[in-house]
Design an enzyme around this catalytic site. Structure first.
Site, PDB file in Angstrom:
ATOM      1  N   GLU A 154       0.753  -1.360  -0.001  1.00 16.69           N
ATOM      2  CA  GLU A 154       0.031   0.067   0.103  1.00 16.69           C
ATOM      3  C   GLU A 154       0.875   1.297   0.113  1.00 16.69           C
ATOM      4  O   GLU A 154       0.774   2.004   1.008  1.00 16.69           O
ATOM      5  CB  GLU A 154      -0.922   0.203   1.105  1.00 16.69           C
ATOM      6  CG  GLU A 154      -2.057  -1.324   1.239  1.00 16.69           C
ATOM      7  CD  GLU A 154      -3.127  -1.108   2.255  1.00 16.69           C
ATOM      8  OE1 GLU A 154      -2.847  -0.218   3.152  1.00 16.69           O
ATOM      9  OE2 GLU A 154      -3.964  -1.949   2.224  1.00 16.69           O
ATOM     10  N   GLU A 161      -5.219  -8.400   0.818  1.00 14.43           N
ATOM     11  CA  GLU A 161      -5.943  -8.183   2.018  1.00 14.43           C
ATOM     12  C   GLU A 161      -7.455  -8.044   1.801  1.00 14.43           C
ATOM     13  O   GLU A 161      -7.705  -7.211   0.864  1.00 14.43           O
ATOM     14  CB  GLU A 161      -5.171  -7.034   2.617  1.00 14.43           C
ATOM     15  CG  GLU A 161      -3.914  -7.034   3.386  1.00 14.43           C
ATOM     16  CD  GLU A 161      -3.276  -5.619   3.940  1.00 14.43           C
ATOM     17  OE1 GLU A 161      -4.391  -4.972   4.483  1.00 14.43           O
ATOM     18  OE2 GLU A 161      -2.237  -5.592   3.922  1.00 14.43           O
TER      19      GLU A 161
HETATM   20  C1  GAL Z   1      -4.367  -2.105   5.481  1.00 13.95           C
HETATM   21  C2  GAL Z   1      -2.865  -2.500   6.153  1.00 13.95           C
HETATM   22  C3  GAL Z   1      -2.983  -3.442   7.326  1.00 13.95           C
HETATM   23  C4  GAL Z   1      -3.924  -3.190   8.129  1.00 13.95           C
HETATM   24  C5  GAL Z   1      -5.229  -3.202   7.354  1.00 13.95           C
HETATM   25  C6  GAL Z   1      -6.452  -2.922   8.374  1.00 13.95           C
HETATM   26  O1  GAL Z   1      -4.280  -0.715   5.115  1.00 13.95           O
HETATM   27  O2  GAL Z   1      -2.043  -2.651   5.077  1.00 13.95           O
HETATM   28  O3  GAL Z   1      -1.521  -3.734   7.788  1.00 13.95           O
HETATM   29  O4  GAL Z   1      -3.679  -2.442   9.107  1.00 13.95           O
HETATM   30  O5  GAL Z   1      -5.324  -1.985   6.514  1.00 13.95           O
HETATM   31  O6  GAL Z   1      -6.686  -1.504   8.839  1.00 13.95           O
END
Ligand code: GAL
Length: 453
Positions: free
Chosen positions: A166, A351
């Protein structure tokens, strides 16, 4: 739930990140990272929490691998803490740091879980931040050096590599607004951070590809919804889409930067883009990693300053973080990417997940129906995107276990596994069992021979 369109060999995974789970920040020669410095500053993180201990995964990784095996995961996305490998971000390699990831990778492989490391999930060595961090072009070169070190150490066993996590979020929260480490408040002067991260990606990609490895990047993407059909709202939405999505996807997939004139920037991003950089950045990717949480609704700004304003999204359930739950946004995003980029490589959802107010019941169980519902509906959205022709090869839940959620400390729980942050006791939640059963059923459906054997 039937996911009818998923291919065989689909990777069923979970994701984590080094600073969020490892702890042991001063052990075995690890140098300080920007997150150690940031969390030590009063007022930066809710309740003054830090990642000093986090989930103590550095010492408990074997137990955690057992949990992954129990869930039947076929892939695990974790990140490597650069300051364990090069304590100041450059020069000599700290072998004790490398050894940890060596053991982790071997442990995963022994349980049939494919390791998918991310080289940078925001914990930059403080030594590099002292020299300007990602505002300094040199950091991109240091990153490539570090990537080459890790590829040399693990490349015999690890095929799939993710360069950055990200870069959008890191640029905006870390350098623009200062709510994440390193806590700089440069507003739009943070744009060179985009280019230097992308250049780091391109240089690291070259190192990894030279060793025959597969390379991806994990970009945070959001469908952008104009608040109305009014031309001003549509223009604002376009500007936001350019900043959040296209700034990080276009250079990689088309070799050009999007129009950032609404932000007062030209194609050199504050003078940082040099000849041939975009060639490096747009070298072919093996796959694109997508981190998806929710869409964003944008309207024209009410006052001068930024060319957009975020508008609320009503009419959907919300997570504990107050994020709207919009599963179809993931289908919309994936199909939209395929339309926008004819050369879109295969995609992994690197994710996706939600936080919930999980509690341990008197009988020791943790029931999280909202999370099951979230994951179930988003996987169906992925299935629908696959049915519409998007080549999705894997899905990694955010996250394996409750962990240090950046500025929110330990408040937000995203895990399939509940972690008591005082005792480090792990309790698989109901969603863990649900995911295990789903993986088993899906694999039995599309890979019966492999499971029977
Ligand atoms: C993303 C990040 C993760 C995690 C997730 C939930 O932006 O890559 O590390 O924190 O959000 O907030």
């Amino acid at each position: 739930m039937a996911l009818d369109h998923f291919p065989a060999n689909f990777i069923w995974g979970a994701s984590t990140a080094s600073y969020q789970i490892e702890g042991a920040t001063k052990e075995d020669g690890r140098g300080p990272s920007v997150w150690d410095t940031f969390t030590a500053r009063p007022g930066t993180v809710r309740d003054g929490h830090t990642g000093d201990v986090a989930c103590d995964h550095y010492h408990r990784y074997e137990e955690d691998i057992e949990l992954m095996a129990e869930a039947g995961l076929t892939g695990y996305r974790f990140s490597i803490a650069w300051p364990r490998i090069q304590p100041t971000g450059t020069g000599e390699v700290n072998l004790r740091g490398v050894d940890f990831y060596d053991r982790l990778v071997d442990g995963l492989l022994a349980r049939g879980i494919e390791p998918v490391p991310t080289l940078f999930h925001w914990d930059l060595p403080q030594g590099l931040e002292d020299g300007g961090g990602w505002l300094n072009r040199d950091t991109a070169h240091r990153f490539a050096e570090y990537a080459a070190v890790m590829a040399g150490r693990l490349g015999d066993r690890v095929q799939k590599w993710i360069t950055l996590n990200e870069p959008f979020v890191h640029m905006v929260w870390g350098y623009g607004l200062g709510t994440h480490a390193p806590g700089r408040t440069l507003l739009l002067d943070c744009l060179p951070v985009a280019h230097h991260q992308l250049l780091g990606h391109g240089l690291a990609l070259r190192e990894l590809r030279a060793r025959g490895l597969q390379v991806m990047i994990a970009n945070n993407c959001t469908p952008v919804w104009p608040a109305s059909d009014a031309p001003a709202d549509r223009a604002a939405a376009r500007a936001y889409d350019n900043l959040h999505n296209r700034l990080f996807n276009d250079p990689i997939l088309t070799g050009t930067y999007p129009d950032l004139s609404a932000f007062g920037a030209d194609a050199t991003l504050g003078g940082s883009v040099r000849d041939r950089d975009l060639e490096l950045i747009s070298a072919p990717l093996s796959a694109l990693g997508i981190n998806y949480y929710n869409p964003t609704r944008i309207q024209a700004p009410a006052s001068e300053g930024l060319p957009f304003e975020e508008a609320p999204i009503e009419g959907y359930r919300r997570t504990a973080f107050d994020w709207p739950v919009v599963p179809d946004g993931l289908r919309e995003l994936l199909v939209g990417l395929r339309e926008r980029y004819p050369a879109l490589p295969p995609v992994y959802i690197t994710e996706n997940g939600c936080s919930a107010e999980d509690v341990v019941n008197a009988d020791g169980t943790v029931l999280d129906p909202d999370r099951i519902d979230y994951l179930d509906s988003h996987l169906q959205a992925v299935d629908a995107a696959v049915a519409q022709g998007v080549d999705v090869r894997g899905y990694f839940v955010w996250t394996l276990m409750d962990n240090f959620e950046w500025a929110e400390g330990f408040q937000q729980r995203f895990g399939l596994v509940h972690v008591d942050h005082d005792t480090q006791v792990r309790i698989p939640k109901a969603s863990f069992a649900w995911y295990r059963d789903l993986i088993r059923a899906q694999r039995g459906r599309v890979e019966p021979d492999r499971l029977d054997g």
